[in-house]
Design a protein around this motif. Structure first.
Motif, short mmCIF file in Angstrom:
data_model
loop_
_atom_site.label_atom_id
_atom_site.label_comp_id
_atom_site.label_asym_id
_atom_site.label_seq_id
_atom_site.Cartn_x
_atom_site.Cartn_y
_atom_site.Cartn_z
N VAL A 13 0.81 -1.22 0.00
CA VAL A 13 0.00 0.00 0.00
C VAL A 13 0.84 1.27 0.00
O VAL A 13 0.37 2.31 -0.45
CB VAL A 13 -1.02 0.04 1.17
CG1 VAL A 13 -2.07 -1.02 0.99
CG2 VAL A 13 -0.33 -0.08 2.51
N CYS B 31 3.11 1.93 -1.92
CA CYS B 31 3.45 2.25 -3.31
C CYS B 31 2.23 2.58 -4.16
O CYS B 31 2.37 2.80 -5.37
CB CYS B 31 4.22 1.10 -3.95
SG CYS B 31 5.97 1.20 -3.59
N VAL B 32 1.06 2.61 -3.56
CA VAL B 32 -0.16 2.95 -4.30
C VAL B 32 -0.26 4.47 -4.42
O VAL B 32 0.13 5.18 -3.50
CB VAL B 32 -1.39 2.38 -3.55
CG1 VAL B 32 -2.69 2.87 -4.16
CG2 VAL B 32 -1.35 0.86 -3.54
N ILE B 33 -0.76 4.97 -5.55
CA ILE B 33 -1.04 6.40 -5.70
C ILE B 33 -2.02 6.80 -4.58
O ILE B 33 -3.00 6.10 -4.34
CB ILE B 33 -1.68 6.67 -7.08
CG1 ILE B 33 -0.71 6.32 -8.21
CG2 ILE B 33 -2.18 8.10 -7.20
CD1 ILE B 33 0.42 7.28 -8.39
N ASP C 133 -2.77 14.12 -4.49
CA ASP C 133 -3.51 12.87 -4.63
C ASP C 133 -2.90 11.95 -5.68
O ASP C 133 -3.32 10.81 -5.83
CB ASP C 133 -5.01 13.11 -4.90
CG ASP C 133 -5.29 13.81 -6.20
OD1 ASP C 133 -4.33 14.14 -6.94
OD2 ASP C 133 -6.47 14.01 -6.51
N CYS C 134 -1.90 12.44 -6.41
CA CYS C 134 -1.20 11.60 -7.39
C CYS C 134 0.19 11.19 -6.94
O CYS C 134 0.92 10.54 -7.70
CB CYS C 134 -1.11 12.33 -8.73
SG CYS C 134 -2.60 12.09 -9.71
N VAL C 135 0.57 11.56 -5.73
CA VAL C 135 1.88 11.17 -5.20
C VAL C 135 1.79 9.73 -4.67
O VAL C 135 0.77 9.33 -4.12
CB VAL C 135 2.29 12.15 -4.07
CG1 VAL C 135 3.54 11.69 -3.35
CG2 VAL C 135 2.48 13.56 -4.64
N ILE C 136 2.87 8.96 -4.83
CA ILE C 136 2.95 7.62 -4.22
C ILE C 136 2.78 7.79 -2.71
O ILE C 136 3.39 8.67 -2.11
CB ILE C 136 4.33 6.98 -4.52
CG1 ILE C 136 4.51 6.75 -6.03
CG2 ILE C 136 4.53 5.69 -3.74
CD1 ILE C 136 3.68 5.65 -6.59
N SER C 137 1.95 6.93 -2.11
CA SER C 137 1.48 7.22 -0.75
C SER C 137 2.59 7.30 0.30
O SER C 137 2.45 8.01 1.28
CB SER C 137 0.40 6.23 -0.33
OG SER C 137 0.91 4.93 -0.27
#
Lengths: 332, 332
Positions: free
Chosen positions: A190, A192-194, B191-195
């Motif tokens: 998780v 590595c998820v956007i 919201d588009c950054v890797i978490s």
């Protein structure tokens, strides 16, 4: 995701036991999938498995060469790349849990293409996820949450899954990080998820299930860690847990990688997690505390756990020292 | 990021005013950068700017063709692609704020390459961020946080930035979403950054500054939205705010895109955000409430804001109807 096994665990030149967490996890939790470890001169730690060369691993049937170390700085040094090439030539696919992708290393990508081998970056989701909905779903879910990173969430979750399975319960371990994925053979990293899709990815990882089924979901990070709380929050909402187990490492001097920052109290962690978890499951409960007590004696460990139980009214165990019996009982 | 302007705002066949938020934001906040809007038959909404063809836009000097609509489903239909090709041929670069990348549409990628035009996916960070540290940094920061998504966080933040700048204060708007980036010409779509890197990206977006400087950081999502709370949490920790403004849309029937899920109370939002924000700034304060009151009359709006002020002891305004004077005063 279908990981080629058995594994040969590559631990490079590691000197810090924590840095080979991924290899150690596989050795501890999936020994039946592991043939041995391969290290380079200078390495001073071990998974406890037999040490062997790449050629010996291949002769004993190894199919997956696991990069089982953490690399600081994000760059693999040349000696590590040479070993990866040798493993490809010996017939193995490469399993990588680092942020960096193997396909971005030209000589590795070229050699794998030439030989028709797989480069499997297990940390990088290949699925396109939807955003989360928070809609209640059937089945039961337990999530481990932490005072900090690396406090034993995966070990606790795996211990609970094995204990429930051993007593015949309908239970599944759900991996959310590279070490857990290596053990389970599947899962979603998780972190590595956007970020728009964290909770949606977790909803997909542990979907609706039969009412008597337990998903044991591996936690990540901590709501109190200034780098990773976003991951922890999305995971908490997506897991929609019925039960939380608080994980802690006794005598941890400071939040991981942030000298000077103290850990939160168990009470703070309980309150913040309950408040946040109620957004997707108002009936969520804390069922117990799991502590890594490896820094103290057996007697001190028992005293600490007893004190926590008296203070919080919750069962408290070290899964390695005491097992997870009281936590399993608390699940009913 | 250096966005080519002036813009021609493409609003496609939109019929929902909320779906052209990106175009409307540019028209409202950067009118000096906007030449007009271009729509297709069937479109029933407007930014308020002059309507024109792509050719007319080009003749008047448009350099950036802005995809100013949201597309549900993630797929651009053919008529939209034809317009993008026409804009490329008319000499414009394309500015895209959708999750989907323009470079993934073969005919658009080919045409742009042929003509030497830029395809700018403003939502996709091109930087590799570090993980956050939470280490205290100099300068002051304000963050807007919401009861829900799309409640006016960007409008409130921009209003505050303009008001502070108008009175000569040292203040910068920091964009965290595609609409804000279009207005500011720079920023990070969190919201588009890797978490793993949410809070680290925000630390980079609003770094240490002089002690009298205010960063006005645009909020995203809500700690109470089951899809996006992870983004909101990482943003909150990374921004390390001294001041929070709670944003709300009056009479919103349910959490955005989740029928049946009620909005949290202002009190719940205040408590959850303060508890979480104290992890990186123990001195954080709520300085006021900003409400989109467009669903009610002038009189009802004033009554609502007065009631909130009496209930919470905080200034409460609709930035569009009342301005943000009381919030600016609360900053001292």
């Amino acid at each position: 995701m279908n990981l080629p096994s058995p594994y040969l665990l590559f631990i490079g030149q590691a000197t810090d036991p924590l840095s080979i967490k991924m290899a150690k996890s596989a050795a501890d939790w999936s020994p039946e999938k592991c043939i041995g470890e391969f290290s380079l001169p200078g390495c001073s730690v071990t998974t406890g498995l037999p040490s062997m060369s790449i050629q010996e691993g291949a002769q004993q049937g190894a199919k997956g060469f696991v990069l089982g170390f953490a690399n600081s700085g994000g760059v693999l040094d040349t000696s590590l790349i040479d070993s990866i090439i040798e493993a490809l030539e010996a017939g193995m696919d490469i399993i990588n849990g680092l942020h960096d992708k193997l396909t971005d290393i030209p000589e590795v990508a070229a050699k794998a293409a030439e030989l028709g081998r797989q480069l499997i970056d297990i940390r990088h989701p290949t699925t396109r996820f939807k955003t989360g909905t928070g809609v209640p779903r059937s089945g039961k879910r337990l999530l481990t949450v932490g005072t900090d990173c690396s406090v034993g969430k995966m070990y606790t979750t795996l211990s609970l899954a094995r204990a429930l399975q051993a007593k015949g319960a309908n239970a599944t371990f759900r991996a959310t990080g590279q070490s857990g994925i290596l053990v389970a053979g599947e899962g979603v990293a998780v972190d590595c998820v956007i970020s728009d899709f964290i909770s949606g990815a977790v909803e997909a990882l542990c979907p609706a299930n039969s009412e008597d089924h337990w998903d044991l979901v591996e936690g990540q990070g901590s709501l109190f860690h200034p780098a990773f709380a976003g991951v922890s929050m999305g995971l908490l909402h997506g897991a929609q847990p019925d039960a939380l187990v608080i994980c802690h490492a006794l005598n941890r001097a400071h939040m991981r990688a942030i000298p000077g920052r103290p850990l939160p109290s168990l009470e703070q962690v309980i309150n913040m997690n309950l408040n946040a978890a109620r957004v997707t499951n108002p009936a969520v409960k804390i069922i117990g505390v799991s502590v890594n007590t490896s820094s103290v004696s057996d007697v001190e460990a028992l005293t600490y756990c007893k004190d926590v139980t008296e203070r919080l009214g919750l069962p408290c165990v070290d899964p390695i020292r005491h097992g997870v019996g009281p936590l399993v009982e608390a699940l009913g």
